[in-house]
Design an enzyme around this catalytic site. Sequence first.
Site, PDB file in Angstrom:
ATOM      1  N   GLU A  42       0.891  -1.177   0.000  1.00 61.65           N
ATOM      2  CA  GLU A  42       0.000   0.000   0.000  1.00 61.65           C
ATOM      3  C   GLU A  42       0.916   1.210   0.000  1.00 61.65           C
ATOM      4  OE1 GLU A  42      -3.194  -0.422  -0.253  1.00 61.65           O
ATOM      5  OE2 GLU A  42      -3.243  -2.576   0.106  1.00 61.65           O
ATOM      6  N   CYS A  49      -2.866   9.291   2.375  1.00 63.33           N
ATOM      7  CA  CYS A  49      -2.435   8.677   1.116  1.00 63.33           C
ATOM      8  C   CYS A  49      -3.496   8.878   0.036  1.00 63.33           C
ATOM      9  CB  CYS A  49      -2.127   7.207   1.310  1.00 63.33           C
ATOM     10  SG  CYS A  49      -3.472   6.302   2.077  1.00 63.33           S
TER      11      CYS A  49
HETATM   12  P1  NAD Z   1       8.203   5.043   4.743  1.00 62.84           P
HETATM   13  O1  NAD Z   1       8.253   4.215   3.522  1.00 62.84           O
HETATM   14  O2  NAD Z   1       9.317   5.952   5.018  1.00 62.84           O
HETATM   15  O3  NAD Z   1       8.076   4.119   6.044  1.00 62.84           O
HETATM   16  C1  NAD Z   1       7.009   3.191   6.196  1.00 62.84           C
HETATM   17  C2  NAD Z   1       7.448   2.125   7.191  1.00 62.84           C
HETATM   18  O4  NAD Z   1       8.529   1.400   6.628  1.00 62.84           O
HETATM   19  C3  NAD Z   1       7.937   2.652   8.529  1.00 62.84           C
HETATM   20  O5  NAD Z   1       7.512   1.794   9.548  1.00 62.84           O
HETATM   21  C4  NAD Z   1       9.445   2.600   8.374  1.00 62.84           C
HETATM   22  O6  NAD Z   1      10.121   2.488   9.602  1.00 62.84           O
HETATM   23  C5  NAD Z   1       9.597   1.340   7.555  1.00 62.84           C
HETATM   24  N1  NAD Z   1      10.842   1.261   6.785  1.00 62.84           N
HETATM   25  C6  NAD Z   1      11.571   2.266   6.257  1.00 62.84           C
HETATM   26  N2  NAD Z   1      12.649   1.774   5.613  1.00 62.84           N
HETATM   27  C7  NAD Z   1      12.600   0.432   5.734  1.00 62.84           C
HETATM   28  C8  NAD Z   1      13.407  -0.632   5.275  1.00 62.84           C
HETATM   29  N3  NAD Z   1      14.505  -0.411   4.564  1.00 62.84           N
HETATM   30  N4  NAD Z   1      13.049  -1.892   5.567  1.00 62.84           N
HETATM   31  C9  NAD Z   1      11.925  -2.139   6.264  1.00 62.84           C
HETATM   32  N5  NAD Z   1      11.111  -1.171   6.736  1.00 62.84           N
HETATM   33  C10 NAD Z   1      11.441   0.099   6.469  1.00 62.84           C
HETATM   34  O7  NAD Z   1       6.795   5.796   4.679  1.00 62.84           O
HETATM   35  P2  NAD Z   1       6.204   6.838   5.711  1.00 62.84           P
HETATM   36  O8  NAD Z   1       6.968   8.108   5.566  1.00 62.84           O
HETATM   37  O9  NAD Z   1       6.091   6.221   7.052  1.00 62.84           O
HETATM   38  O10 NAD Z   1       4.717   7.020   5.159  1.00 62.84           O
HETATM   39  C11 NAD Z   1       4.375   7.941   4.187  1.00 62.84           C
HETATM   40  C12 NAD Z   1       4.174   7.257   2.868  1.00 62.84           C
HETATM   41  O11 NAD Z   1       3.244   6.191   3.024  1.00 62.84           O
HETATM   42  C13 NAD Z   1       3.552   8.158   1.815  1.00 62.84           C
HETATM   43  O12 NAD Z   1       4.176   7.933   0.583  1.00 62.84           O
HETATM   44  C14 NAD Z   1       2.099   7.707   1.751  1.00 62.84           C
HETATM   45  O13 NAD Z   1       1.453   7.962   0.547  1.00 62.84           O
HETATM   46  C15 NAD Z   1       2.236   6.259   2.014  1.00 62.84           C
HETATM   47  N6  NAD Z   1       0.997   5.707   2.533  1.00 62.84           N
HETATM   48  C16 NAD Z   1       0.280   4.860   1.739  1.00 62.84           C
HETATM   49  C17 NAD Z   1      -0.923   4.358   2.197  1.00 62.84           C
HETATM   50  C18 NAD Z   1      -1.764   3.432   1.359  1.00 62.84           C
HETATM   51  O14 NAD Z   1      -2.669   2.807   1.898  1.00 62.84           O
HETATM   52  N7  NAD Z   1      -1.512   3.298   0.063  1.00 62.84           N
HETATM   53  C19 NAD Z   1      -1.390   4.719   3.457  1.00 62.84           C
HETATM   54  C20 NAD Z   1      -0.618   5.582   4.229  1.00 62.84           C
HETATM   55  C21 NAD Z   1       0.576   6.065   3.765  1.00 62.84           C
END
Ligand code: NAD
Length: 527
Positions: free
Chosen positions: A244, A278
């Site tokens: 997602e 999102c």
């Molecule tokens: P992010 O990708 O930075 O982090 C998401 C999660 O992944 C966090 O828990 C983070 O600690 C973890 N993470 C980061 N690097 C990692 C790695 N190398 N290995 C494993 N885990 C890792 O995203 P964010 O800043 O937390 O969220 C914002 C983004 O999420 C935006 O792009 C938004 O559009 C998207 N989002 C999508 C949805 C959806 O349902 N499509 C919903 C909410 C947010």
Amino acid sequence: MKNIKKLELSENYSVFSPADGQEVGNYPLMDRAAVDEAVQRARERFPFWADVPMTERRKILRKVASVLSENADYYAEIIARETGKTKLDALLADIYSTLDLLKYYSKKANKLLKPVRASGNPLLPGRKLYYRFEPKGVVGIIAPWNYPFTLLAGPAISALTAGNTVVLKPSSQTTESGLIFQEIMEKAGLPQGVIQVITGNGSVTGQALVENHDLDMIFFTGSTQVGKDINVQAAKRLIPTMMELGGKDVSIVTRNANLDRAAHGTLWGGITNSGQTCIGTELILVDRAVYDAFLTKIVPLAKNLKSGREAGQVGSMTMRSQFRIVEEQLKDALEKGASVLVGGKVDRDQKGLYFPPTILVDTTPDMLVRKEETFGPLLPVIPYDSLEEAVRMANQSEYGLSGSVFTTDMDEGRWVANRLKTGSVNINDVLVTYAYPSLPFGGVKKSGIGSYHGEIGLRAFTNVKSVTEFGWNLKRELFWYPVPEGGDKVAASLLAALFSGNPLRRLTSAVRAGIQVIQIAWSRRKQ
Ligand code: NAD
């Protein structure tokens, strides 16, 4: 919390509220050993949880809903503190949507996961055919910070309802949301170890979870870039994933729109949760015939929005890094000729990450705000000359999460809805897809892979097993060894009897096949 203390820990990290800078909590940064231990425990608990009858699981879901709803104010306060969002945003989007999903699955899970009968094959009569849904095993869930409670509760509730055990990593900024979720689940009677929250950042704790060899599925919500990297790693080990990811959602306002509703709706879609949604509106496309009229509606509404701790309408943004992205996109747009109609000036005296709700016009496709995900309260309004052009502009995006269209002509609305390349569309609405637990939720293109929620979303956390049952006490089948003499002729007659387009040919072939089968049965009677 008990589980976490038992595990091997290396160091701690603190989380501060983006709204006032106060410390929210201090947590262990779990290393690979701690993560592996959590996954191993989930593996050990899996056979037990998979065997718990659905009636028991549903009872727990109902109890979770009770605990959560009776203490909603307390939990909303915690979510608001660690994200900076308003309590109303936390109550509606994080808690209400979770309660609704709990209610939906507590009522429907039994039916949705019941084995499904399948239709037979005339060449293989007498069989009962069905497919069953079996839990995948240990599901690793990685969640973001923007709706920190519902975006981890949603997949976790789905995975647990389907009989999986879960290891859950919240975003480090919103660790507390993960811990309160585990606390609520266990208060409601979920046995220990069935869900475990691991605390830490992405590069250490998240990475350790993704690299663990004993996961059966990864469910990831977050940015497209991190999602891609995780997907590549999972693919190397053939672990299924659900992704997602990011979005650049467009709201299209047609010349037939109720402009009041369109202005209120797109403003809410773009600004709620400080734009960090999102499926939030990121671009508003308006028919040139009603462009000025639309601006006269949305501008005063946006001017009246108050951000700041006292105002309570628009909360603080959560991450300084995201705040900087929004500032950068605004700067880039202004340098390239855009104008600000509302907002645009950050109050540097205000404590916290409060970005003022901002409406932009005169933007061009080369600006960052038009091309990249903004994820903040910065909303360009763009005129278009034909609906075809609007749909083309919307579909140019590399993302395909959600979108909306405002019109009083429902045929026109459906015309647009059917052409947007997105995982969901709302006609005369925004954001509501997530609010219906019966609707699958997910994105296409670079916005994700797969959907959760609803029937499809619950079954996505299962492996499908096809079963055939044969209860007739026969020694062997017609074509099993030794192959009957003239078997090829019987097969040809049967195929013609079943599939010929000529009804007379079907009839004569069926009679011939019947006679041939009886002859074979007669010749085999002593074998
Ligand atoms: P992010 O990708 O930075 O982090 C998401 C999660 O992944 C966090 O828990 C983070 O600690 C973890 N993470 C980061 N690097 C990692 C790695 N190398 N290995 C494993 N885990 C890792 O995203 P964010 O800043 O937390 O969220 C914002 C983004 O999420 C935006 O792009 C938004 O559009 C998207 N989002 C999508 C949805 C959806 O349902 N499509 C919903 C909410 C947010």
